[in-house]
Scaffold this active site. Sequence first.
Site, PDB file in Angstrom:
ATOM      1  CD  GLU A   1      -2.686  -1.245  -0.120  1.00 24.99           C
ATOM      2  OE1 GLU A   1      -3.213  -0.211  -0.575  1.00 24.99           O
ATOM      3  OE2 GLU A   1      -2.743  -2.325  -0.730  1.00 24.99           O
TER       4      GLU A   1
ATOM      5  CB  CYS B   1      -1.584   7.390   2.525  1.00 20.78           C
ATOM      6  SG  CYS B   1      -2.721   6.524   3.600  1.00 20.78           S
TER       7      CYS B   1
HETATM    8  P1  NDP Z   1       8.931   4.775   3.433  1.00 20.40           P
HETATM    9  O1  NDP Z   1       8.645   4.088   2.142  1.00 20.40           O
HETATM   10  O2  NDP Z   1      10.074   5.682   3.509  1.00 20.40           O
HETATM   11  O3  NDP Z   1       9.153   3.689   4.591  1.00 20.40           O
HETATM   12  C1  NDP Z   1       8.202   2.689   4.890  1.00 20.40           C
HETATM   13  C2  NDP Z   1       8.897   1.520   5.535  1.00 20.40           C
HETATM   14  O4  NDP Z   1       9.759   0.900   4.575  1.00 20.40           O
HETATM   15  C3  NDP Z   1       9.798   1.913   6.717  1.00 20.40           C
HETATM   16  O5  NDP Z   1       9.681   0.934   7.714  1.00 20.40           O
HETATM   17  C4  NDP Z   1      11.176   1.894   6.079  1.00 20.40           C
HETATM   18  O6  NDP Z   1      12.218   1.666   6.997  1.00 20.40           O
HETATM   19  C5  NDP Z   1      11.031   0.702   5.147  1.00 20.40           C
HETATM   20  N1  NDP Z   1      12.046   0.593   4.095  1.00 20.40           N
HETATM   21  C6  NDP Z   1      12.787   1.559   3.519  1.00 20.40           C
HETATM   22  N2  NDP Z   1      13.600   1.027   2.571  1.00 20.40           N
HETATM   23  C7  NDP Z   1      13.360  -0.309   2.559  1.00 20.40           C
HETATM   24  C8  NDP Z   1      13.879  -1.414   1.806  1.00 20.40           C
HETATM   25  N3  NDP Z   1      14.809  -1.272   0.877  1.00 20.40           N
HETATM   26  N4  NDP Z   1      13.389  -2.637   2.052  1.00 20.40           N
HETATM   27  C9  NDP Z   1      12.444  -2.842   2.989  1.00 20.40           C
HETATM   28  N5  NDP Z   1      11.930  -1.824   3.744  1.00 20.40           N
HETATM   29  C10 NDP Z   1      12.375  -0.596   3.519  1.00 20.40           C
HETATM   30  O7  NDP Z   1       7.570   5.498   3.852  1.00 20.40           O
HETATM   31  P2  NDP Z   1       7.271   6.370   5.139  1.00 20.40           P
HETATM   32  O8  NDP Z   1       7.504   5.563   6.364  1.00 20.40           O
HETATM   33  O9  NDP Z   1       7.941   7.672   5.016  1.00 20.40           O
HETATM   34  O10 NDP Z   1       5.683   6.554   5.038  1.00 20.40           O
HETATM   35  C11 NDP Z   1       5.079   7.540   4.272  1.00 20.40           C
HETATM   36  C12 NDP Z   1       4.558   6.952   2.968  1.00 20.40           C
HETATM   37  O11 NDP Z   1       3.632   5.904   3.248  1.00 20.40           O
HETATM   38  C13 NDP Z   1       3.781   7.958   2.135  1.00 20.40           C
HETATM   39  O12 NDP Z   1       4.145   7.801   0.791  1.00 20.40           O
HETATM   40  C14 NDP Z   1       2.323   7.542   2.354  1.00 20.40           C
HETATM   41  O13 NDP Z   1       1.454   7.920   1.319  1.00 20.40           O
HETATM   42  C15 NDP Z   1       2.455   6.060   2.482  1.00 20.40           C
HETATM   43  N6  NDP Z   1       1.309   5.479   3.188  1.00 20.40           N
HETATM   44  C16 NDP Z   1       0.379   4.756   2.476  1.00 20.40           C
HETATM   45  C17 NDP Z   1      -0.733   4.256   3.095  1.00 20.40           C
HETATM   46  C18 NDP Z   1      -1.735   3.448   2.329  1.00 20.40           C
HETATM   47  O14 NDP Z   1      -2.557   2.774   2.956  1.00 20.40           O
HETATM   48  N7  NDP Z   1      -1.730   3.483   1.011  1.00 20.40           N
HETATM   49  C19 NDP Z   1      -0.976   4.478   4.524  1.00 20.40           C
HETATM   50  C20 NDP Z   1       0.083   5.228   5.185  1.00 20.40           C
HETATM   51  C21 NDP Z   1       1.164   5.713   4.525  1.00 20.40           C
HETATM   52  P3  NDP Z   1      13.119   2.879   7.540  1.00 20.40           P
HETATM   53  O15 NDP Z   1      12.205   3.729   8.325  1.00 20.40           O
HETATM   54  O16 NDP Z   1      14.157   2.208   8.340  1.00 20.40           O
HETATM   55  O17 NDP Z   1      13.663   3.571   6.312  1.00 20.40           O
END
Ligand code: NDP
Length: 515
Positions: A287, A321
């Site tokens: 998502e 989001c």
């Molecule tokens: P990110 O994509 O930056 O991070 C999400 C998660 O992915 C974190 O736990 C992060 O870890 C991890 N991550 C980063 N790189 C990798 C990798 N290479 N492999 C595996 N995991 C990885 O998003 P945000 O946390 O900043 O969240 C905001 C985003 O989420 C926005 O784009 C928002 O729209 C979306 N979102 C979507 C929703 C939906 O239902 N569609 C709901 C809520 C948010 P780390 O923190 O250590 O980098």
Amino acid sequence: MKVKPFRNEPFTDFSKKSNLEKQKRALASVKKQLGKTYPLVIDGKKLKSDGKIISYNPSDKDEVIAKFYKGTKEIARHAVESAYKKFREWRYVSPEERASYLFKAAALARKKKFEINAWMIYETGKNYAEADGDTAEAIDFMEFYAREMLRSAAGQPVTSIKGERNELIYLPLGVGVTVPPWNFPFAILVGMTSAAIVTGNTVVLKPSSDSPMMGKIFCDIMKEVGLPDGVLNFLPGSGAEVGDTLVGHPKTRFITFTGSMEVGKHIYELASKVQHGQIWLKRVVAEMGGKDSIIVDKETNVDVAVKDVVASAFGFQGQKCSACSRVIVDKTVYSKFVNKLKTEVEKIQVGSPIENFGMGAVINENARKSILNYIRIGKREGKLLVGGGKARGNGYFIKPTVFIDIKPDSRLAQEEIFGPVLAVIKSKNYEQSLKIANNTIYGLTGAVYTRNRKKIEAAKKHLLIGNLYFNRKCTGALVGAHPFGGFNMSGTDSKAGGRDYLLLFLQAKLMSEKI
Ligand code: NDP
């Protein structure tokens, strides 16, 4: 197992002094616990490593919330291997017993609500009501998925054939890696993880590096209600460092991700590669982001639309989001709308969420830099109506910002900003408004304000949006009532909090016996 029908957890009424006092007391108590160091937990064993992840208060950036030993590639491999071993037992635990852990955990989270809210207020900068909504949603997910598991366990009807006994049952998949974001630090983390567990899978949970404490709180709750060791493994760590190891491991069976489009695409690609020794195709539930629109038609109450646009755009600093980041307004009511919008946005007070200001800080320095860059772009692409820069305080504060006269294909109208920046777009008529609303790569949420029934029907038919609302804000989806997930680059439309969700964590087995 007999259970009452699902009901959404009520929100705490903070206009009541007693509730406000309880929240303040919980904040004072959490304040005394800030700054401690916590281990990783794999197969019930506490582990330490060389590095640490430090979680800070975004509203007071020098204040350390907690420190966590940081997962390494080696620990990540060990976590998947040990979750794989545990799966061999956990898969045979009855659905009723698995559901019972979720019911107990929901009850415990309800008891600890003010404390959970307090940690979230400190760690992510939510105000009281936003934090409380997040905790309530987490409770809802557990209550809902526990019931859904009991429903799925009854199997599915199959056509009856003479001389055969046919049966279709659901089995768990294996080891799941859950990767939640920080913006619904408890609700989404709990929802994704509890769904995987209740369906009989074992999990490696990698919390966001901006909100690891919320992951620890959930793991502690599951431990307290007696979830067997090893079913849920807690692995804080940088996504960039351990993410690929977890996703790419041949024993990982599925990945549940919520976060940005960039990371989602990367995980999807990596998971699609079959690794040496891997005997399945990995499932990915991803998502991702949004660029959500509210359409304001000429046949509507502009005052109501303005209030709801402001709530949708600036709730939790626009870091949802589902946040409205574009409002598409019919030219007939454009000036009236813009004037009222300015007045309403100017009323928003920015300040520390610990003192319950309406708008707090954004999550970290990188986020602030990126948002300020979009504000610079906005100044070139449109006219600044209100806000437009940093706000005062020792945190990542930004003024709520609105740009008007934005072109539908400009960067401000196309790219996810994930902060308190709203683009106002003028449209010629309703037909054009619908076209503009569909002109991004995303398709997550949206709302339409109109009294005209035919226009509502036209929007239902033409808008490619996973969660479409009419005459109400486009944020605040409720478990059970508004299953959540988007189209196109917003993700796999998993519809979290809906009746189809658990199937993503299960595989169906058909058995046919000749009699
Ligand atoms: P990110 O994509 O930056 O991070 C999400 C998660 O992915 C974190 O736990 C992060 O870890 C991890 N991550 C980063 N790189 C990798 C990798 N290479 N492999 C595996 N995991 C990885 O998003 P945000 O946390 O900043 O969240 C905001 C985003 O989420 C926005 O784009 C928002 O729209 C979306 N979102 C979507 C929703 C939906 O239902 N569609 C709901 C809520 C948010 P780390 O923190 O250590 O980098």
